[in-house]
Design a protein around this motif. Sequence first.
Motif, mmCIF file in Angstrom:
data_model
loop_
_atom_site.group_PDB
_atom_site.id
_atom_site.type_symbol
_atom_site.label_atom_id
_atom_site.label_comp_id
_atom_site.label_asym_id
_atom_site.label_seq_id
_atom_site.Cartn_x
_atom_site.Cartn_y
_atom_site.Cartn_z
ATOM 1 N N THR A 83 0.767 -1.337 0.149
ATOM 2 C CA THR A 83 0.031 -0.055 -0.202
ATOM 3 C C THR A 83 0.845 1.175 0.054
ATOM 4 O OG1 THR A 83 -0.181 -0.068 2.376
ATOM 5 C CG2 THR A 83 -1.915 -1.254 1.230
ATOM 6 N N GLY A 84 2.111 1.193 0.660
ATOM 7 C CA GLY A 84 2.856 2.424 0.839
ATOM 8 C C GLY A 84 2.814 2.595 2.224
ATOM 9 N N VAL A 85 3.584 3.886 2.586
ATOM 10 C CA VAL A 85 3.891 4.016 4.032
ATOM 11 C C VAL A 85 4.187 5.463 4.096
ATOM 12 C CG1 VAL A 85 6.494 3.688 3.911
ATOM 13 C CG2 VAL A 85 5.217 3.217 6.064
ATOM 14 N N SER A 86 3.842 6.222 5.331
ATOM 15 C CA SER A 86 3.966 7.710 5.552
ATOM 16 C C SER A 86 5.325 7.534 6.196
ATOM 17 C CB SER A 86 2.812 8.021 6.543
ATOM 18 O OG SER A 86 1.620 8.174 6.025
ATOM 19 N N ILE A 87 6.334 8.500 5.870
ATOM 20 C CA ILE A 87 7.560 8.716 6.280
ATOM 21 C C ILE A 87 7.747 10.051 6.842
ATOM 22 C CG2 ILE A 87 9.928 8.873 5.519
ATOM 23 C CD1 ILE A 87 9.266 6.546 3.606
ATOM 24 N N TYR A 88 8.458 10.279 7.957
ATOM 25 C CA TYR A 88 8.270 11.476 8.498
ATOM 26 C C TYR A 88 9.759 12.440 7.813
ATOM 27 C CZ TYR A 88 9.301 15.277 11.937
ATOM 28 O OH TYR A 88 9.256 16.526 12.452
ATOM 29 N N ASN A 89 9.295 13.701 7.448
ATOM 30 C CA ASN A 89 10.272 14.518 6.664
ATOM 31 C C ASN A 89 10.664 15.371 7.682
ATOM 32 O OD1 ASN A 89 11.599 16.474 5.183
ATOM 33 N ND2 ASN A 89 10.246 16.059 3.363
ATOM 34 N N PRO A 90 11.980 15.559 8.276
ATOM 35 C CA PRO A 90 12.523 16.373 9.067
ATOM 36 C C PRO A 90 12.431 18.039 8.560
ATOM 37 C CG PRO A 90 14.220 15.278 8.359
ATOM 38 C CD PRO A 90 13.140 14.423 7.847
ATOM 39 N N LYS A 91 12.643 17.998 7.225
ATOM 40 C CA LYS A 91 12.661 19.439 6.876
ATOM 41 C C LYS A 91 11.216 20.055 6.916
ATOM 42 C CE LYS A 91 16.255 18.673 3.505
ATOM 43 N NZ LYS A 91 16.637 19.099 2.128
ATOM 44 N N SER A 92 10.143 19.489 6.439
ATOM 45 C CA SER A 92 8.850 19.953 6.560
ATOM 46 C C SER A 92 8.132 19.770 8.011
ATOM 47 C CB SER A 92 7.946 19.387 5.694
ATOM 48 O OG SER A 92 7.676 17.919 5.469
ATOM 49 N N MET A 93 8.744 18.616 8.689
ATOM 50 C CA MET A 93 8.142 18.198 10.051
ATOM 51 C C MET A 93 6.853 17.751 9.959
ATOM 52 S SD MET A 93 9.712 21.584 12.496
ATOM 53 C CE MET A 93 9.261 20.594 13.832
ATOM 54 N N ARG A 98 4.296 7.768 0.777
ATOM 55 C CA ARG A 98 5.189 7.297 -0.417
ATOM 56 C C ARG A 98 4.307 6.117 -0.719
ATOM 57 N NH1 ARG A 98 10.696 8.578 0.416
ATOM 58 N NH2 ARG A 98 10.735 10.536 1.318
ATOM 59 N N PRO A 99 3.628 6.237 -1.910
ATOM 60 C CA PRO A 99 2.590 5.212 -2.460
ATOM 61 C C PRO A 99 3.472 3.968 -2.588
ATOM 62 C CG PRO A 99 3.162 6.933 -4.138
ATOM 63 C CD PRO A 99 3.802 7.348 -2.634
ATOM 64 N N GLY A 100 2.872 2.950 -2.641
ATOM 65 C CA GLY A 100 3.181 1.500 -3.057
ATOM 66 C C GLY A 100 2.873 1.100 -4.229
ATOM 67 N N PRO A 101 3.244 -0.045 -4.707
ATOM 68 C CA PRO A 101 3.021 -0.739 -6.274
ATOM 69 C C PRO A 101 1.458 -0.581 -6.334
ATOM 70 C CG PRO A 101 3.864 -2.283 -4.884
ATOM 71 C CD PRO A 101 4.014 -1.054 -4.030
ATOM 72 N N ASP A 135 -2.607 4.392 7.556
ATOM 73 C CA ASP A 135 -2.319 5.224 8.725
ATOM 74 C C ASP A 135 -3.879 5.802 9.280
ATOM 75 O OD1 ASP A 135 0.085 4.770 9.127
ATOM 76 O OD2 ASP A 135 0.928 6.283 8.049
ATOM 77 N N GLY A 136 -4.863 5.066 8.928
ATOM 78 C CA GLY A 136 -6.169 5.474 9.200
ATOM 79 C C GLY A 136 -6.921 6.239 8.171
ATOM 80 N N ASN A 137 -6.026 6.633 7.061
ATOM 81 C CA ASN A 137 -6.760 7.416 6.169
ATOM 82 C C ASN A 137 -7.079 6.548 4.957
ATOM 83 O OD1 ASN A 137 -5.993 9.986 7.670
ATOM 84 N ND2 ASN A 137 -3.807 9.788 6.961
ATOM 85 N N THR A 138 -8.032 7.063 4.259
ATOM 86 C CA THR A 138 -8.457 6.324 2.977
ATOM 87 C C THR A 138 -7.698 7.182 1.796
ATOM 88 O OG1 THR A 138 -10.483 5.795 3.830
ATOM 89 C CG2 THR A 138 -10.407 5.653 1.551
ATOM 90 N N VAL A 139 -7.174 6.108 0.931
ATOM 91 C CA VAL A 139 -6.333 6.824 -0.224
ATOM 92 C C VAL A 139 -7.117 6.195 -1.464
ATOM 93 C CG1 VAL A 139 -4.413 6.807 -1.299
ATOM 94 C CG2 VAL A 139 -4.193 6.915 0.922
ATOM 95 N N PRO A 140 -7.961 6.928 -2.358
ATOM 96 C CA PRO A 140 -8.368 6.398 -3.505
ATOM 97 C C PRO A 140 -7.094 5.689 -4.520
ATOM 98 C CG PRO A 140 -8.389 8.803 -3.760
ATOM 99 C CD PRO A 140 -7.712 8.353 -2.330
ATOM 100 N N LEU A 141 -7.604 4.710 -5.228
ATOM 101 C CA LEU A 141 -6.662 4.174 -5.992
ATOM 102 C C LEU A 141 -6.977 4.925 -7.404
ATOM 103 C CD1 LEU A 141 -6.964 0.322 -5.243
ATOM 104 C CD2 LEU A 141 -5.209 1.780 -4.575
ATOM 105 N N SER A 142 -5.894 4.278 -8.349
ATOM 106 C CA SER A 142 -5.906 5.081 -9.612
ATOM 107 C C SER A 142 -7.058 4.574 -10.370
ATOM 108 C CB SER A 142 -4.585 4.792 -10.465
ATOM 109 O OG SER A 142 -3.433 5.336 -9.722
ATOM 110 N N ASP A 143 -7.188 5.257 -11.585
ATOM 111 C CA ASP A 143 -8.215 4.830 -12.572
ATOM 112 C C ASP A 143 -7.869 4.895 -13.943
ATOM 113 O OD1 ASP A 143 -10.920 4.208 -13.599
ATOM 114 O OD2 ASP A 143 -11.720 6.159 -13.580
#
Length: 321
Positions: A83-93, A98-101, A135-143
Amino acid sequence: MTQQTFLYQPKISEVLKNMRKVMIGKEEAAMLSLVALLAKGHVLLEDVPGVGKTMLVKTLAKSLDCDFKRIQFTPDLLPSDVTGVSIYNPKSMEFEFRPGPILGNIVLADEINRTSPKTQSALLEGMEETSITVDGNTVPLSDPFFVMATQNPIEYEGTYPLPEAQLDRFLIKMKMGYPSEKQEMEMLSRTSNGHPIEGISAVLTRDELVDLQKEVLEVYVDRTVNRYIIDLVTGTRTHDGVYLGVSPRGSIALMKAAKAYAFIHDRDYVVPDDVQFMAPYVLSHRMILTSEARFEGQTADAIIDSLLSSTSIPVKRNISE
């Protein structure tokens, strides 16, 4: 059919022509893959290694100007790898997704039965809901979104077979089979100086594919044909050799597949022959046979064949309905 549809029909033929160049003697498998794609369904390819399962998906993907992703399922694969994963960006805090395949248009799920049920569920959620939860958020897939999964039926050690409830998520389940000697000779000839897949190019854009999927929805199905579909499905629920018959989802799947099959054959209406052709591929994997039936050597395909032989076929439209 609309004028736009007639403009697209040659492109459908070109896609099938591309697949014939690569997949020798697999015209039916190529056509069934296209049926599932146009019907917005998914395909499960179950067969032994080396018969061209992965190549079939690659050829279809290369014939379409769409985003192609491959997931190689292994025992240690995690749901986040799909599915992908959420990664912490220290610059933007902030956390960045990061979307998965699974966020691709055409997804090859290679050897799906080699990963854990938890990871399988991450893919199957997207197939059913056209969205994923990260992470509890719904992400729509591509069409468009199309999954073709493969599995090896002869190796059971270290595998996690798909439960019947998950098999139901696939519109079509099919096998490739070995080529004939003549076809295998042709295969050797074509691949002696390079693989034929290198010579094909995309013939359908993403937007054109979406338009075609919308056109398939407009294919007409008469009430008598729908009645025929229901009679076949009801037959699976009352058959002595069947413990669990086809669900209403299977009825809808058979109607959608028949519409796409009719569309590929230049018709804007479904005839009983379309239903008969698609029934074994759509219904067989949605049934659970009794232990007695399995002991006697009965198969789901044989039961579907018997129902097709015994169920009355509509011969004309009932105008009064």
